[in-house]
Motif scaffolding. Structure first.
Motif: not given
Length: 409
Positions: A299-301, A366-368, A373-378
């Protein structure tokens, strides 16, 4: 007194008005859907949420799409990709990508906006306990509806040229994402089904050349193509893009076939298909993933790639291209505004969630983590991009911005 208050009232309600005259409503709907999915996955409804989307409808041997989640991701999303294909073809032939001059900056920005986030991602996952390199493309995508929705909330503050720039970059980004899915996220190829797909696609192109103006044969053959591609090892949604490219721009009576079909399907895609996909894919049970999972390398990446990689790649290449004279800066746009829009390109909701499912098939953890990561970055991209554009722009020609903003799929 009333006359003095009218400009103030118009300014106050500009974001509200934007919900009905721009793409903001589709973006806001995605925000609501994401929140609803997270609520469902972290409430007493968690088991029901998972069972509803992941519970088996029938035996896998009967048909490979045996869960509602698979029907949404492999079936319903093929329509979304079909609309993307229609939009790409129209823009390439007679729209904002129809000339080398118009293509130059968006294509350059989109390439950098995919490559640099991937580099950020690979840097942050190196040395991790698991091999996470398959997810390199997750932070490479931009969500058109979400990003344009944030711009819509800004009302008259963003020049039309930047709206157009964001839209064209996102369209080219979609082309790149489709190519990435077709090339890098393809299972074992089955030659028989591939040959069958090629035959159906060839027949559809032949109908195009003959200017067949009825939608019915294209729809029937599109369904056949989807079934063949589904069984070929190539991801089924690629059939949507391929089928869209066969739709004629005009029919025998010079009616605008492609544009008519695009306008008919775009609202269904934006307000039904994508929200259903978002609700089915955005939910993550935080109690099972824990803080350790949220701060894990994956998620960080992804979050770093979306939030930092996108803005570094897009703003950096635009700045370099303008400075060396390779391309012109968008009209009436300051460098601060271009930076703000570059940050908004880090909103990767739909495509990032989709690629995350493809990158780690069968690995729920890994999917979760990829979803987190997608939600945080977005979210970071949306908030920071909005703040920068909200407090640094001074444009006031609302009518020009509204009229010049193209509608997206």
């Amino acid at each position: 007194m009333n006359q003095q208050r009218q400009p103030l009232l118009r300014s106050m309600f500009a974001p509200v008005r934007a919900l009905f005259v721009s793409d903001a409503s589709a973006g806001i709907l995605l925000i609501i859907v994401a929140v609803a999915a997270m609520f469902a996955a972290n409430s007493a409804l968690s088991d029901e949420y998972l069972t509803f989307f992941y519970g088996e409808l029938f035996e896998k041997d009967l048909f490979k799409l045996n869960t509602l989640h698979l029907w949404i991701n492999d079936g319903l999303m093929a329509i979304f990709f079909f609309v993307v294909g229609l939009e790409v073809k129209r823009e390439w032939i007679e729209g904002q990508l129809s000339s080398p001059e118009q293509r130059r900056l968006p294509i350059l920005a989109a390439i950098a906006g995919m490559a640099v986030p991937a580099i950020f991602y690979l840097f942050f996952v190196q040395g991790s306990a698991e091999d996470l390199t398959a997810g390199w493309a997750i932070p490479a995508a931009t969500d058109i509806a979400f990003a344009m929705g944030v711009l819509g909330l800004l009302g008259n503050r963003v020049p039309a040229s930047l709206r157009l720039f964001l839209l064209t970059v996102a369209i080219v980004d979609d082309i790149g994402a489709v190519m990435v899915i077709a090339i890098f996220y393809t299972a074992n190829i089955k030659i028989g089904w591939i040959l069958g797909s090629a035959l159906v696609l060839g027949l559809m192109f032949a109908m195009n050349r003959m200017k067949v103006s009825s939608f019915t044969p294209y729809i029937v053959l599109s369904l056949v193509l989807w079934f063949f591609v589904l069984n070929s090892g190539v991801h089924a949604t690629i059939a949507g893009v391929a089928a869209a490219l066969t739709i004629p721009m005009v029919g025998k009576d010079n009616d605008t076939m492609l544009e008519h079909l695009e306008h008919g399907l775009a609202p269904w895609s934006a307000y039904l298909i994508v929200p259903i996909f978002g609700f089915a894919n955005a939910g993550v049970n935080l109690s099972t993933i824990g803080m350790e999972g949220i701060l894990a390398p994956l998620p960080i990446a992804i979050a770093t790639g979306l939030f930092l990689g996108k803005q570094v790649g897009i703003f950096g290449i635009v700045l370099a291209a303008v400075k060396v004279g390779f391309a012109k800066r968008p009209e009436h746009a300051s460098w601060t505004e271009i930076w703000g829009v570059s940050i908004l390109c880090g909103i990767g909701f739909t495509m990032s969630l989709f690629i995350g499912e493809l990158a780690f098939p069968g690995n729920r953890m890994l999917i979760d983590e990829a979803k987190i990561g997608t939600l945080i970055g977005s979210l970071c991209s949306a908030i920071f991009g909005y703040i920068i554009l909200r407090f640094t722009t001074t444009h006031s020609d609302a009518q020009e911005v509204i009229e010049d903003t193209p509608k997206t799929a």
